[in-house]
Write a protein that holds these residues in place. Sequence first.
Motif, mmCIF file in Angstrom:
data_model
loop_
_atom_site.group_PDB
_atom_site.id
_atom_site.type_symbol
_atom_site.label_atom_id
_atom_site.label_comp_id
_atom_site.label_asym_id
_atom_site.label_seq_id
_atom_site.Cartn_x
_atom_site.Cartn_y
_atom_site.Cartn_z
ATOM 1 N N LEU A 27 0.723 -0.813 0.092
ATOM 2 C CA LEU A 27 -0.361 -0.127 -0.212
ATOM 3 C C LEU A 27 0.367 1.082 0.038
ATOM 4 C CD1 LEU A 27 -2.681 0.916 0.089
ATOM 5 C CD2 LEU A 27 -2.646 1.642 2.471
ATOM 6 N N LEU A 40 -8.082 0.948 -6.990
ATOM 7 C CA LEU A 40 -7.048 0.359 -6.120
ATOM 8 C C LEU A 40 -4.523 0.122 -7.015
ATOM 9 C CD1 LEU A 40 -9.360 -2.579 -5.527
ATOM 10 C CD2 LEU A 40 -7.971 -1.535 -3.361
ATOM 11 N N ILE A 43 -3.564 2.635 -5.742
ATOM 12 C CA ILE A 43 -3.294 3.123 -4.099
ATOM 13 C C ILE A 43 -1.928 1.862 -3.319
ATOM 14 C CG2 ILE A 43 -4.692 4.740 -3.341
ATOM 15 C CD1 ILE A 43 -6.511 1.972 -2.124
ATOM 16 N N VAL A 55 -11.838 3.169 -5.645
ATOM 17 C CA VAL A 55 -11.872 3.096 -4.057
ATOM 18 C C VAL A 55 -13.177 3.951 -3.697
ATOM 19 C CG1 VAL A 55 -10.904 2.398 -1.848
ATOM 20 C CG2 VAL A 55 -10.275 1.391 -3.621
ATOM 21 N N ARG A 71 -11.347 0.915 5.154
ATOM 22 C CA ARG A 71 -12.289 0.857 3.853
ATOM 23 C C ARG A 71 -11.079 0.686 2.940
ATOM 24 N NH1 ARG A 71 -14.891 6.155 0.853
ATOM 25 N NH2 ARG A 71 -15.915 5.464 -1.382
ATOM 26 N N ILE A 72 -9.741 0.550 2.252
ATOM 27 C CA ILE A 72 -8.983 0.098 1.282
ATOM 28 C C ILE A 72 -9.487 -1.884 1.605
ATOM 29 C CG2 ILE A 72 -6.502 0.348 0.626
ATOM 30 C CD1 ILE A 72 -6.855 2.835 1.323
ATOM 31 N N SER A 73 -8.984 -1.876 2.553
ATOM 32 C CA SER A 73 -8.924 -2.974 3.011
ATOM 33 C C SER A 73 -9.565 -4.420 2.486
ATOM 34 C CB SER A 73 -8.939 -3.627 4.614
ATOM 35 O OG SER A 73 -7.278 -2.914 5.645
#
Length: 330
Positions: A27, A40, A43, A55, A71-73
Amino acid sequence: MYARIALTIGTIAAAALFAGAAASAELRPTVTVAGETVTLGDIFDDAGAAAHVVVANAPAPGLTGEISVSRISLAARRNGIEWRNNAGLTHIVVGRSGANVPEEEVASAIAGAIEAQSSSLPSAAILQVDFANGAAGIQVAEDAERSVRVEQLSFNPRNGAFTAVVRAPANDMMSPLRRIAGRAYPVIDVPVLTRDIMPGDVVRRTDIDWIRLPATRVSQNIVTSLPQLVGMSPRNPARAGEPLRLSDMRPPLVVEKGAQVDMTFVSGALTLTARGRALDSGAIGDIVNVLNSRSNRTVQGIVEGPNMVRIDAPGAARSAAALNAAGGNS
């Protein structure tokens, strides 16, 4: 049997290889995007087939925002990306690139809105707009029109302070609103010399440059136009780059003190001329004293040209008599 074992081993190896590749995704703590969304692929340094998955929305051009790691996970797991948050990040910073709206464009829009509210500007003045941070900092998408429109304005005419809410681009109703602040005040362009000039020198157009001064510093005696300066001569040494007063300038001298001049008296059909010696220096239109060479009398006249003096009333009759007594010609 052996074929089935080989297939199973191959499947396990492929899965392990895929897992290893997915687990290698890293990341990025800060990213910059050009478009309206963050994917995605923006990032993670290796998002694979999920690179185009959105995202979040990107911030407005020229601004930054944050996206939470939770949120990214969630987006990463849903799309088969395995990664470890070894850095312990709670969010990442996302910036969006853009194109600057020219400062002149923003200042012009602000000045126009202020002028629409106030009609007390001096007639020769224009409105100077200075931004609080030295620049407006308004950006739009790189492919968008570089323009702004003032949506709201607060202006204090006493100290010139303003706060404005602008839309950029101007005609995009979906574009974000930006708040900018600064100071606006009337200024006047005044001509100045590009070189030091001494009395007797004549100012040419090529000797002139322009500077901008606050209108409060420009009195009625300050030179503000070319006709007030071109062809004139300073009464005292004039320095380059400094505003000039009307009283500092005069037409160039065409009669020098001590020079021989032609004196002319005209009354109806009568014209008398005589020679004399100038007792004063003068430019066209100046009144000078002239000593009649023959009568040894002093008369006053108006300079009309190089070494030419016209004798006028009052005292015209007396001057004419003095000319006649000296043997003037008619």
